[in-house]
Design an enzyme around this catalytic site. Structure first.
Site, mmCIF file in Angstrom:
data_model
loop_
_atom_site.group_PDB
_atom_site.id
_atom_site.type_symbol
_atom_site.label_atom_id
_atom_site.label_comp_id
_atom_site.label_asym_id
_atom_site.label_seq_id
_atom_site.Cartn_x
_atom_site.Cartn_y
_atom_site.Cartn_z
ATOM 1 N N TRP A 1 2.659 3.800 -7.284
ATOM 2 C CA TRP A 1 1.603 2.814 -7.055
ATOM 3 C C TRP A 1 1.298 2.791 -5.561
ATOM 4 O O TRP A 1 2.207 2.683 -4.736
ATOM 5 C CB TRP A 1 2.015 1.409 -7.502
ATOM 6 C CG TRP A 1 1.017 0.402 -7.029
ATOM 7 C CD1 TRP A 1 -0.254 0.236 -7.504
ATOM 8 C CD2 TRP A 1 1.154 -0.529 -5.933
ATOM 9 N NE1 TRP A 1 -0.902 -0.737 -6.777
ATOM 10 C CE2 TRP A 1 -0.072 -1.213 -5.811
ATOM 11 C CE3 TRP A 1 2.195 -0.826 -5.049
ATOM 12 C CZ2 TRP A 1 -0.282 -2.198 -4.836
ATOM 13 C CZ3 TRP A 1 1.983 -1.796 -4.083
ATOM 14 C CH2 TRP A 1 0.746 -2.484 -3.989
ATOM 15 N N GLU B 1 0.339 3.919 -11.639
ATOM 16 C CA GLU B 1 -0.049 2.521 -11.900
ATOM 17 C C GLU B 1 -1.404 2.193 -11.256
ATOM 18 O O GLU B 1 -1.596 2.390 -10.060
ATOM 19 C CB GLU B 1 1.032 1.598 -11.325
ATOM 20 C CG GLU B 1 0.743 0.103 -11.515
ATOM 21 C CD GLU B 1 1.880 -0.790 -10.993
ATOM 22 O OE1 GLU B 1 2.786 -0.279 -10.312
ATOM 23 O OE2 GLU B 1 1.840 -2.002 -11.268
ATOM 24 N N LYS C 1 -4.808 -0.481 -10.482
ATOM 25 C CA LYS C 1 -4.979 -1.870 -10.049
ATOM 26 C C LYS C 1 -6.444 -2.130 -9.717
ATOM 27 O O LYS C 1 -7.173 -1.211 -9.346
ATOM 28 C CB LYS C 1 -4.099 -2.102 -8.810
ATOM 29 C CG LYS C 1 -3.997 -3.548 -8.378
ATOM 30 C CD LYS C 1 -2.821 -3.772 -7.440
ATOM 31 C CE LYS C 1 -2.800 -5.222 -6.976
ATOM 32 N NZ LYS C 1 -1.616 -5.557 -6.201
ATOM 33 N N ASP D 1 -0.062 -2.606 -15.440
ATOM 34 C CA ASP D 1 0.610 -3.851 -15.072
ATOM 35 C C ASP D 1 -0.370 -4.940 -15.492
ATOM 36 O O ASP D 1 -1.538 -4.910 -15.091
ATOM 37 C CB ASP D 1 0.840 -3.817 -13.553
ATOM 38 C CG ASP D 1 1.429 -5.093 -12.979
ATOM 39 O OD1 ASP D 1 0.953 -6.186 -13.339
ATOM 40 O OD2 ASP D 1 2.330 -5.000 -12.119
ATOM 41 N N HIS E 1 -2.978 -6.649 -13.223
ATOM 42 C CA HIS E 1 -3.841 -5.799 -12.405
ATOM 43 C C HIS E 1 -5.289 -5.671 -12.839
ATOM 44 O O HIS E 1 -5.987 -4.765 -12.394
ATOM 45 C CB HIS E 1 -3.234 -4.401 -12.308
ATOM 46 C CG HIS E 1 -2.062 -4.348 -11.377
ATOM 47 N ND1 HIS E 1 -1.534 -3.189 -10.892
ATOM 48 C CD2 HIS E 1 -1.340 -5.347 -10.815
ATOM 49 C CE1 HIS E 1 -0.526 -3.455 -10.092
ATOM 50 N NE2 HIS E 1 -0.377 -4.758 -10.035
ATOM 51 N N HIS F 1 4.142 -2.509 -16.762
ATOM 52 C CA HIS F 1 4.796 -3.503 -15.921
ATOM 53 C C HIS F 1 4.416 -4.829 -16.528
ATOM 54 O O HIS F 1 3.248 -5.216 -16.494
ATOM 55 C CB HIS F 1 4.264 -3.449 -14.482
ATOM 56 C CG HIS F 1 5.001 -2.487 -13.612
ATOM 57 N ND1 HIS F 1 4.727 -2.339 -12.279
ATOM 58 C CD2 HIS F 1 6.043 -1.646 -13.892
ATOM 59 C CE1 HIS F 1 5.566 -1.432 -11.775
ATOM 60 N NE2 HIS F 1 6.351 -0.994 -12.722
ATOM 61 N N ASP G 1 -3.222 -11.614 -9.519
ATOM 62 C CA ASP G 1 -1.975 -10.858 -9.701
ATOM 63 C C ASP G 1 -0.836 -11.561 -8.970
ATOM 64 O O ASP G 1 -0.241 -11.028 -8.038
ATOM 65 C CB ASP G 1 -2.191 -9.431 -9.155
ATOM 66 C CG ASP G 1 -0.970 -8.547 -9.366
ATOM 67 O OD1 ASP G 1 -0.237 -8.778 -10.339
ATOM 68 O OD2 ASP G 1 -0.759 -7.627 -8.551
ATOM 69 N N ASP H 1 2.132 -12.453 -9.915
ATOM 70 C CA ASP H 1 3.502 -12.058 -10.232
ATOM 71 C C ASP H 1 4.431 -13.234 -10.499
ATOM 72 O O ASP H 1 5.549 -13.286 -9.982
ATOM 73 C CB ASP H 1 4.051 -11.113 -9.144
ATOM 74 C CG ASP H 1 3.443 -9.724 -9.264
ATOM 75 O OD1 ASP H 1 3.659 -9.079 -10.302
ATOM 76 O OD2 ASP H 1 2.721 -9.302 -8.335
ATOM 77 N N ASP I 1 7.907 -6.677 -13.791
ATOM 78 C CA ASP I 1 7.476 -6.629 -12.394
ATOM 79 C C ASP I 1 6.895 -7.987 -11.999
ATOM 80 O O ASP I 1 5.755 -8.299 -12.326
ATOM 81 C CB ASP I 1 6.424 -5.523 -12.193
ATOM 82 C CG ASP I 1 5.933 -5.476 -10.741
ATOM 83 O OD1 ASP I 1 6.615 -6.036 -9.866
ATOM 84 O OD2 ASP I 1 4.862 -4.881 -10.498
HETATM 85 C C1 RNT Z 1 1.725 -4.113 -7.068
HETATM 86 C C2 RNT Z 1 2.306 -3.361 -8.207
HETATM 87 C C3 RNT Z 1 3.641 -2.707 -7.953
HETATM 88 C C4 RNT Z 1 4.592 -3.598 -7.186
HETATM 89 C C5 RNT Z 1 6.002 -3.080 -7.111
HETATM 90 C C6 RNT Z 1 6.811 -3.791 -6.106
HETATM 91 O O1 RNT Z 1 0.636 -4.844 -7.400
HETATM 92 O O2 RNT Z 1 2.379 -4.178 -9.324
HETATM 93 O O3 RNT Z 1 4.174 -2.284 -9.147
HETATM 94 O O4 RNT Z 1 4.619 -4.876 -7.711
HETATM 95 O O5 RNT Z 1 5.986 -1.731 -6.923
HETATM 96 ZN ZN ZN Z 2 3.400 -3.427 -11.037
#
Ligand code: RNT
Ligand code: ZN
Length: 412
Positions: free
Chosen positions: A180, A221, A223, A254, A257, A281, A289, A291, A321
């Site tokens: 990523w 990955e 985004k 993810d 994203h 993820h 995003d 998290d 994640d």
């Molecule tokens: C970032 C991505 C990525 C990170 C990690 C730490 O938006 O989701 O996967 O969160 O690599």
């Molecule tokens: Zn991620």
């Protein structure tokens, strides 16, 4: 036990085998991200977290050393049932003597992690770290127009493939290596294509390193945006999906994203139609995003349903994640991973074939009624049985508080 037996019977009445569901859940591996333990800090350099991702909060007890992080992972793993892998980032390299920069890291810098994994008989996954480093120039890495910068990061990617190979060889478990990059622009770019072509070229160069494709699975990955990178992201969904399919690597999504009304659960079957393996993820984005810790919410359940009802448990690499620094970090790990597992169990206890049939018969009335009935079935009793068979207590807050008082508060 009694509750399990009666729940099992209730499920059996609608043709669901709870024992089979428990077995499938027990065979499913969740790759647990190491970076919840220290707010994505890592050990390789003092750079602040960059790349448009952010942790907020200052809960006491953040792990500051590899030993502390390992102890915290052990604590979390003791409260998480089922099969687990540990997902590391390159920034978690452990240097005993001289430090190596990201373009020069070697397997030996991860030997302690390999020992840790071997002792616990678990696999390791890996991520090159294309952020939190002084050579992220103007927010760009693999797509940088500065050839020296681009080459530095290509080299980093190559080293990480070697390390992933080493993880797979040593642990005996395949290693998923996820790429990523945070690259993008805050404001409207003049040229959207060239950075993507440079990223493409960089990926080709990284993937030119020989590696065992049956043991190392490279994922990419995508985004839509990050903080400070609002207008343009090089590794967009279309870019990453197309590159993955064209080059035989694995697309990773993810669920934080995409635009808030876009759902990864709906993207899973689209990807399964074209790719043998896919990767996820699992996170919880709140408005962006952000998290947040994964909960047993509708989208997590829907993601689990798409994996399970398409018989894709062996085709989807499931990883977590998220990074919340505002609550006890061990608790964050346990709650998030257990939520993923509960969602999978919920999905495994659905009468999927019957529901598909109702759909094909356009019997949407009955499909809705059945779907709603499933929501109040005794999932919790089956979950408790899953925990108790592994000797794991259902309620974990007491254990976490004790660890906080004994260990975490001393980290000042
Ligand atoms: C970032 C991505 C990525 C990170 C990690 C730490 O938006 O989701 O996967 O969160 O690599
Ligand atoms: Zn991620």
């Amino acid at each position: 036990m009694q509750r399990y037996e009666s729940a099992k019977e209730m499920y059996a009445k609608i043709g669901i085998d709870a024992e089979a569901a428990l077995k499938m859940l027990g065979d499913t591996t969740v790759s647990v991200h190491c970076w919840q333990g220290d707010d994505v800090g890592g050990f390789d350099n003092p750079s602040a977290l960059s790349g448009g991702i952010q942790t907020t909060g200052n809960y006491p007890g953040k792990a500051r050393t590899p030993e502390e992080l390992m102890a915290d992972i052990d604590k979390a793993f003791s409260l998480i049932p089922g099969k687990k892998k540990l997902n590391l980032h390159a920034s978690y390299a452990i240097f005993d003597g001289e430090k190596a920069d990201r373009d020069a890291i070697k397997p030996e810098h991860f030997k302690k992690w390999v020992d840790f994994a071997k002792e616990r008989k678990i696999g390791l996954d890996f991520n090159p770290t294309f952020f939190s480093h002084p050579l992220v120039k103007d927010g760009l890495t693999l797509s940088s127009p500065d050839e020296n910068i681009r080459r530095f990061w290509v080299e980093h990617g190559k080293r990480c493939i070697e390390i992933s190979n080493y993880f797979a060889e040593e642990t005996g478990y395949p290693c998923v290596m996820n790429i990523w990059i945070p690259d993008g622009y805050k404001d409207i770019p003049a040229d959207r294509l060239s950075p993507r072509l440079r990223f493409k070229k960089s990926l080709d160069e990284i993937l030119s390193v020989p590696y065992d494709k049956s043991k190392v699975f490279v994922t990419l990955e995508s985004k839509v945006f990050g903080i400070g990178v609002e207008s343009y992201t090089v590794g967009s969904a279309e870019f990453c999906l197309s590159y993955s399919i064209q080059n035989g690597i694995v697309p990773l999504m993810d669920n934080g994203h995409y635009h808030p009304t876009e759902l990864v659960s709906d993207k899973i079957p689209s990807m399964l139609a074209f790719s043998d393996k896919i990767a996820l993820h699992i996170t919880r984005g709140v408005r962006w995003d952000s998290d947040h810790v994964v909960l047993l919410d509708d989208e997590t359940k829907e993601i689990a349903k798409e994996i399970v009802r398409n018989n894709a448990l062996d085709r989807v690499f499931i990883a977590t994640d998220y990074f919340d620094a505002s609550i006890n970090r061990i608790s964050a790990w346990v709650t998030g991973v257990r939520s993923v597992q509960k969602a999978l169990l919920f999905a495994l206890l659905q009468p999927a074939e019957k529901m598909k049939k109702l759909q094909d018969e356009s019997n949407f009335t009955e499909l809705m009624v059945l779907s709603e009935e499933m929501k109040t079935m005794p999932l919790g009793d089956i979950w408790e049985e899953f925990l108790s068979r592994q000797g794991i207590e259902s309620s974990y807050i007491g254990s976490i508080k004790e660890y906080e008082e004994k260990v975490l508060v001393n980290r000042k």
